[in-house]
Enzyme design. Structure first.
Site, PDB file in Angstrom:
ATOM      1  N   HIS A 116     -15.145  35.998  20.379  1.00 52.87           N
ATOM      2  CA  HIS A 116     -15.224  36.152  21.833  1.00 52.87           C
ATOM      3  C   HIS A 116     -15.609  34.843  22.471  1.00 52.87           C
ATOM      4  O   HIS A 116     -16.314  34.019  21.878  1.00 52.87           O
ATOM      5  CB  HIS A 116     -16.219  37.259  22.212  1.00 52.87           C
ATOM      6  CG  HIS A 116     -17.578  37.110  21.596  1.00 52.87           C
ATOM      7  ND1 HIS A 116     -17.838  37.474  20.296  1.00 52.87           N
ATOM      8  CD2 HIS A 116     -18.752  36.635  22.089  1.00 52.87           C
ATOM      9  CE1 HIS A 116     -19.109  37.243  20.011  1.00 52.87           C
ATOM     10  NE2 HIS A 116     -19.687  36.715  21.084  1.00 52.87           N
ATOM     11  N   HIS A 159     -17.421  33.297  25.819  1.00 55.80           N
ATOM     12  CA  HIS A 159     -18.258  33.526  26.992  1.00 55.80           C
ATOM     13  C   HIS A 159     -17.771  32.611  28.113  1.00 55.80           C
ATOM     14  O   HIS A 159     -17.670  31.390  27.913  1.00 55.80           O
ATOM     15  CB  HIS A 159     -19.718  33.155  26.706  1.00 55.80           C
ATOM     16  CG  HIS A 159     -20.397  33.933  25.631  1.00 55.80           C
ATOM     17  ND1 HIS A 159     -21.304  34.940  25.896  1.00 55.80           N
ATOM     18  CD2 HIS A 159     -20.344  33.846  24.279  1.00 55.80           C
ATOM     19  CE1 HIS A 159     -21.777  35.431  24.760  1.00 55.80           C
ATOM     20  NE2 HIS A 159     -21.209  34.779  23.760  1.00 55.80           N
TER      21      HIS A 159
HETATM   22  P1  AMP Z   1     -22.818  36.472  20.892  1.00 55.99           P
HETATM   23  O1  AMP Z   1     -24.305  36.629  20.830  1.00 55.99           O
HETATM   24  O2  AMP Z   1     -22.338  35.083  21.196  1.00 55.99           O
HETATM   25  O3  AMP Z   1     -22.154  37.053  19.662  1.00 55.99           O
HETATM   26  O4  AMP Z   1     -22.347  37.315  22.129  1.00 55.99           O
HETATM   27  C1  AMP Z   1     -22.284  38.697  22.132  1.00 55.99           C
HETATM   28  C2  AMP Z   1     -22.412  39.138  23.566  1.00 55.99           C
HETATM   29  O5  AMP Z   1     -21.929  40.451  23.674  1.00 55.99           O
HETATM   30  C3  AMP Z   1     -23.845  39.133  24.102  1.00 55.99           C
HETATM   31  O6  AMP Z   1     -23.922  38.248  25.228  1.00 55.99           O
HETATM   32  C4  AMP Z   1     -24.075  40.590  24.491  1.00 55.99           C
HETATM   33  O7  AMP Z   1     -24.825  40.731  25.669  1.00 55.99           O
HETATM   34  C5  AMP Z   1     -22.658  41.102  24.660  1.00 55.99           C
HETATM   35  N1  AMP Z   1     -22.465  42.527  24.447  1.00 55.99           N
HETATM   36  C6  AMP Z   1     -22.881  43.270  23.398  1.00 55.99           C
HETATM   37  N2  AMP Z   1     -22.482  44.540  23.530  1.00 55.99           N
HETATM   38  C7  AMP Z   1     -21.787  44.612  24.690  1.00 55.99           C
HETATM   39  C8  AMP Z   1     -21.109  45.651  25.390  1.00 55.99           C
HETATM   40  N3  AMP Z   1     -21.067  46.911  24.920  1.00 55.99           N
HETATM   41  N4  AMP Z   1     -20.506  45.363  26.570  1.00 55.99           N
HETATM   42  C9  AMP Z   1     -20.546  44.111  27.052  1.00 55.99           C
HETATM   43  N5  AMP Z   1     -21.148  43.072  26.437  1.00 55.99           N
HETATM   44  C10 AMP Z   1     -21.776  43.320  25.285  1.00 55.99           C
END
Ligand code: AMP
Ligand code: ZN
Length: 114
Positions: A100, A102
């Site tokens: 993903h 950001h």
């Molecule tokens: P990372 O820590 O770079 O792997 O990013 C994962 C991101 O996913 C974090 O910023 C979380 O807040 C976000 N996240 C986790 N679960 C969800 C969800 N169900 N909907 C939207 N964002 C999410």
């Protein structure tokens, strides 16, 4: 992939605040925003991390960046600036093992990150 939260979002099995979707990618608001604008852009196909980008899936990456560019324009942060981040692995701070990107914006972003 089974038990992958972002695959479930891509398959409409769990809800999200969707900003964009096509056959290959989906963009939605991060549930814990780190900035006034915090969008996640993901491939619908399960790719675990940057470590798994290769010749067979490389086209999705340019498609994701074109999508990010469109979203930044739609949200009117293209001119003022924004940041795109992909955390990778344990030391990179990756908490969801589905690739993903950001998209962060709407405030001044410090550098270097923590
Ligand atoms: P990372 O820590 O770079 O792997 O990013 C994962 C991101 O996913 C974090 O910023 C979380 O807040 C976000 N996240 C986790 N679960 C969800 C969800 N169900 N909907 C939207 N964002 C999410
Ligand atoms: Zn997945």
């Amino acid at each position: 992939m089974k038990d992958c939260i972002f695959c479930k979002i891509a398959n409409n099995e769990i809800p999200c605040t969707k900003l964009y979707e096509d056959e290959k990618v989906i963009a939605f608001k991060d549930i814990h925003p780190a900035a006034p604008i915090h969008v996640l852009v993901i491939p619908k196909e399960h790719i675990t991390s940057v470590n798994d980008i290769n010749e067979s899936n490389k086209l999705i990456i340019s498609h994701i960046f074109i999508t990010i560019s469109k979203i930044a324009k739609d949200l009117n942060i293209d001119k003022e600036g924004f940041r795109v981040i992909t955390n990778t692995g344990e030391r990179g701070g990756q908490t969801v093992d589905h690739l993903h990107f950001h998209l962060l914006g709407g405030r001044n972003l410090g550098w270097p990150p923590g």
